[in-house]
Design a protein around this motif. Structure first.
Motif, PDB file in Angstrom:
ATOM      1  N   MET A  16       0.819  -1.191   0.000  1.00 50.46           N
ATOM      2  CA  MET A  16       0.000   0.000   0.000  1.00 50.46           C
ATOM      3  C   MET A  16       0.869   1.264   0.000  1.00 50.46           C
ATOM      4  O   MET A  16       0.564   2.215  -0.682  1.00 50.46           O
ATOM      5  CB  MET A  16      -0.934  -0.040   1.212  1.00 50.46           C
ATOM      6  N   ASN A  17       1.942   1.280   0.771  1.00 54.67           N
ATOM      7  CA  ASN A  17       2.820   2.436   0.823  1.00 54.67           C
ATOM      8  C   ASN A  17       3.501   2.683  -0.519  1.00 54.67           C
ATOM      9  O   ASN A  17       3.704   3.825  -0.914  1.00 54.67           O
ATOM     10  CB  ASN A  17       3.870   2.256   1.910  1.00 54.67           C
ATOM     11  N   THR A  48       4.130   6.073  -5.290  1.00 56.66           N
ATOM     12  CA  THR A  48       4.084   6.201  -6.744  1.00 56.66           C
ATOM     13  C   THR A  48       3.088   7.272  -7.155  1.00 56.66           C
ATOM     14  O   THR A  48       3.368   8.099  -8.028  1.00 56.66           O
ATOM     15  CB  THR A  48       3.708   4.847  -7.383  1.00 56.66           C
ATOM     16  N   LEU A  49       1.946   7.298  -6.533  1.00 51.88           N
ATOM     17  CA  LEU A  49       0.922   8.292  -6.837  1.00 51.88           C
ATOM     18  C   LEU A  49       1.429   9.702  -6.503  1.00 51.88           C
ATOM     19  O   LEU A  49       1.242  10.641  -7.293  1.00 51.88           O
ATOM     20  CB  LEU A  49      -0.360   7.983  -6.066  1.00 51.88           C
ATOM     21  N   VAL A  50       2.088   9.855  -5.364  1.00 53.53           N
ATOM     22  CA  VAL A  50       2.636  11.162  -4.982  1.00 53.53           C
ATOM     23  C   VAL A  50       3.719  11.577  -5.969  1.00 53.53           C
ATOM     24  O   VAL A  50       3.798  12.739  -6.384  1.00 53.53           O
ATOM     25  CB  VAL A  50       3.173  11.122  -3.525  1.00 53.53           C
ATOM     26  N   GLY A  51       4.559  10.623  -6.377  1.00 48.73           N
ATOM     27  CA  GLY A  51       5.616  10.933  -7.340  1.00 48.73           C
ATOM     28  C   GLY A  51       5.059  11.381  -8.679  1.00 48.73           C
ATOM     29  O   GLY A  51       5.546  12.345  -9.287  1.00 48.73           O
ATOM     30  N   ALA A  73       3.792  15.781 -12.506  1.00 49.72           N
ATOM     31  CA  ALA A  73       2.816  16.531 -13.294  1.00 49.72           C
ATOM     32  C   ALA A  73       2.785  18.000 -12.878  1.00 49.72           C
ATOM     33  O   ALA A  73       2.704  18.893 -13.725  1.00 49.72           O
ATOM     34  CB  ALA A  73       1.427  15.908 -13.133  1.00 49.72           C
ATOM     35  N   LEU A  74       2.893  18.266 -11.598  1.00 51.54           N
ATOM     36  CA  LEU A  74       2.914  19.636 -11.104  1.00 51.54           C
ATOM     37  C   LEU A  74       4.147  20.374 -11.607  1.00 51.54           C
ATOM     38  O   LEU A  74       4.066  21.517 -12.059  1.00 51.54           O
ATOM     39  CB  LEU A  74       2.862  19.650  -9.574  1.00 51.54           C
TER      40      LEU A  74
END
Length: 88
Positions: free
Chosen positions: A1-2, A7-10, A15-16
């Motif tokens: 899960m971590n 990966t999602l935060v990265g 994208a930002l």
């Protein structure tokens, strides 16, 4: 899960960063000029003429002071030069 969360935060940070870079690289409205002023660089109008001769004399006095070649104080020498220039 971590691992999935990291990966999602990265991906979100990537994208930002990409969209911020594109926004910073976009030309402003001022850069998109047209007309006779477009393509001109530098100050508008004519440049000023050369400095009067007394300005060179002031620079010489300051250089002499910094080099230790000036007899007396810098303030007194500048005052004398100003008196000579003003005609007093």
């Amino acid at each position: 899960m971590n691992r999935r969360r990291l990966t999602l935060v990265g991906v979100a940070l990537a994208a930002l960063a990409a969209t911020a870079g594109l926004a910073a690289a976009a030309p402003s409205e001022n850069a998109q000029q047209s007309g006779p002023e477009a393509g001109q660089q530098g100050p508008p109008g004519e440049l000023p003429g050369p400095a009067p001769e007394f300005v060179s004399d002031i620079h010489d006095l300051v250089s002499d002071f910094l080099n230790g070649a000036l007899d007396g104080s810098l303030g007194g020498s500048l005052s004398d030069l100003a008196d000579d220039f003003s005609g007093a």
